[in-house]
Design a protein around this motif. Structure first.
Motif, PDB file in Angstrom:
ATOM      1  N   THR A  55      16.764  32.105  74.510  1.00  0.00           N
ATOM      2  CA  THR A  55      15.733  32.954  73.921  1.00  0.00           C
ATOM      3  C   THR A  55      14.349  32.332  74.115  1.00  0.00           C
ATOM      4  N   LYS A  56      14.244  31.029  73.866  1.00  0.00           N
ATOM      5  CA  LYS A  56      12.963  30.342  74.064  1.00  0.00           C
ATOM      6  C   LYS A  56      12.476  30.490  75.500  1.00  0.00           C
ATOM      7  N   VAL A  90      11.192  34.166  76.190  1.00  0.00           N
ATOM      8  CA  VAL A  90       9.971  34.658  75.540  1.00  0.00           C
ATOM      9  C   VAL A  90       8.757  33.746  75.743  1.00  0.00           C
ATOM     10  N   LYS A  91       8.906  32.710  76.540  1.00  0.00           N
ATOM     11  CA  LYS A  91       7.841  31.692  76.635  1.00  0.00           C
ATOM     12  C   LYS A  91       6.508  32.239  77.125  1.00  0.00           C
ATOM     13  N   VAL A 147       4.254  34.897  71.794  1.00  0.00           N
ATOM     14  CA  VAL A 147       4.718  34.524  70.456  1.00  0.00           C
ATOM     15  C   VAL A 147       4.809  33.007  70.366  1.00  0.00           C
ATOM     16  N   SER A 148       4.731  32.502  69.134  1.00  0.00           N
ATOM     17  CA  SER A 148       4.785  31.056  68.931  1.00  0.00           C
ATOM     18  C   SER A 148       5.408  30.750  67.574  1.00  0.00           C
ATOM     19  N   ASP A 175       8.245  32.690  65.212  1.00  0.00           N
ATOM     20  CA  ASP A 175       8.435  33.997  65.845  1.00  0.00           C
ATOM     21  C   ASP A 175       9.260  33.898  67.126  1.00  0.00           C
ATOM     22  N   VAL A 176       9.299  32.734  67.741  1.00  0.00           N
ATOM     23  CA  VAL A 176      10.021  32.573  69.002  1.00  0.00           C
ATOM     24  C   VAL A 176      11.500  32.885  68.824  1.00  0.00           C
ATOM     25  N   ALA A 202       8.323  40.015  73.351  1.00  0.00           N
ATOM     26  CA  ALA A 202       9.322  38.970  73.152  1.00  0.00           C
ATOM     27  C   ALA A 202      10.708  39.562  72.944  1.00  0.00           C
TER      28      ALA A 202
END
Length: 266
Positions: free
Chosen positions: A202-203, A206-207, A211-212, A215-216, A256
């Protein structure tokens, strides 16, 4: 299927529409099309006629199902109700008959990672009429150790359990009451186990979405939904449309969630 592929040797698995894959077999460009999830006659009837005209054939595996019961389970903050609701819509679009059974945590604001804080959503899908959400699930998606411990006793013997393996760390195991890691002993003997590093995947997905922080990983439920959509050949376009409408004012969150949805399988 696993035994057949082992005998087959080096091979490549290519995801695409059912009829297209059957036609590739008919044309001699593919050797076999293993159907891993339920399908409907109208999706494959024309392609079946084509492949049988070329001396090919379609067979029903002995362990194929006319219906399947799925259960998504995790912390109340893991979004299992949302995943179940979205998978329900996708199955309806697919043409399945279905029945659902959402289950909410036993305690309000139960500590994360504990058994009382587990939320689940069960759905039975079938190509004929059904009246209930089913009893023992054929497939369990467990997002953490507490979800596994609470729901594994219900899983049909020989069923499939899909695990977020990165959640099985000492702290979470202790909260769930495990003295040993169930991924490393015989707790899962007799089940088909699919371990997926959902958090890392997932990280990675969505990198670049903006989002940060926390929320990641909030998109990992959409990764799980994408994985199950692929396994059972559910269309994802309705979910993408829903995400864009739901998060119209939060473009980064929408991006994301869609990225995570489309990242599975990798």
């Amino acid at each position: 299927l696993d035994a057949y592929l082992e005998k087959l040797g080096a091979h490549e698995m290519v995801p695409m529409g059912s009829s297209l894959k059957i036609c590739l077999v008919a044309a001699g460009d593919a050797d076999v099309y293993p159907r891993l999830g339920p399908t409907c006659e109208w999706d494959t009837a024309a392609a079946q006629a084509v492949v049988e005209h070329t001396a090919g054939s379609m067979r029903t595996l002995s362990d194929s199902l006319d219906r399947v019961v799925l259960r998504f389970a995790g912390d109340s903050g893991d979004g299992m109700q949302l995943v179940g609701d979205r998978f329900t819509e996708l199955s309806a679009v697919f043409g399945n008959d279905l029945a659902t059974l959402p289950s909410f945590p036993a305690e309000i604001r139960a500590p994360a990672g504990t058994l009382p804080g587990v939320s689940s959503f069960q759905i039975q899908i079938a190509h004929d009429d059904i009246l209930t959400a089913g009893d023992n699930p054929d497939c369990l998606v467990a997002m953490n150790p507490a979800a596994l411990k609470k729901h594994l006793p219900d899983l049909r013997k020989g069923g499939t359990v899909i695990l977020n393996e990165e959640a099985f760390v000492e702290r979470n195991l202790s909260k769930a009451g495990y003295e040993k890691n169930p991924l490393e002993d015989d707790t899962l003997a007799g089940f088909k186990v699919i371990k997926v590093p959902m958090e890392s995947l997932t990280k990675e997905a969505v990198k670049d979405t903006g989002v940060s922080g926390r929320d990641v990983l909030r998109s990992k439920n959409f990764f799980a939904l994408g994985l199950l959509s692929w396994l059972f050949n559910r269309p994802t376009d309705p979910t993408i449309e829903w995400v864009n409408a739901k998060f119209a004012n939060k473009a980064d969150v929408a991006a994301a969630n869609i990225a995570a949805l489309q990242a599975a399988p990798v």
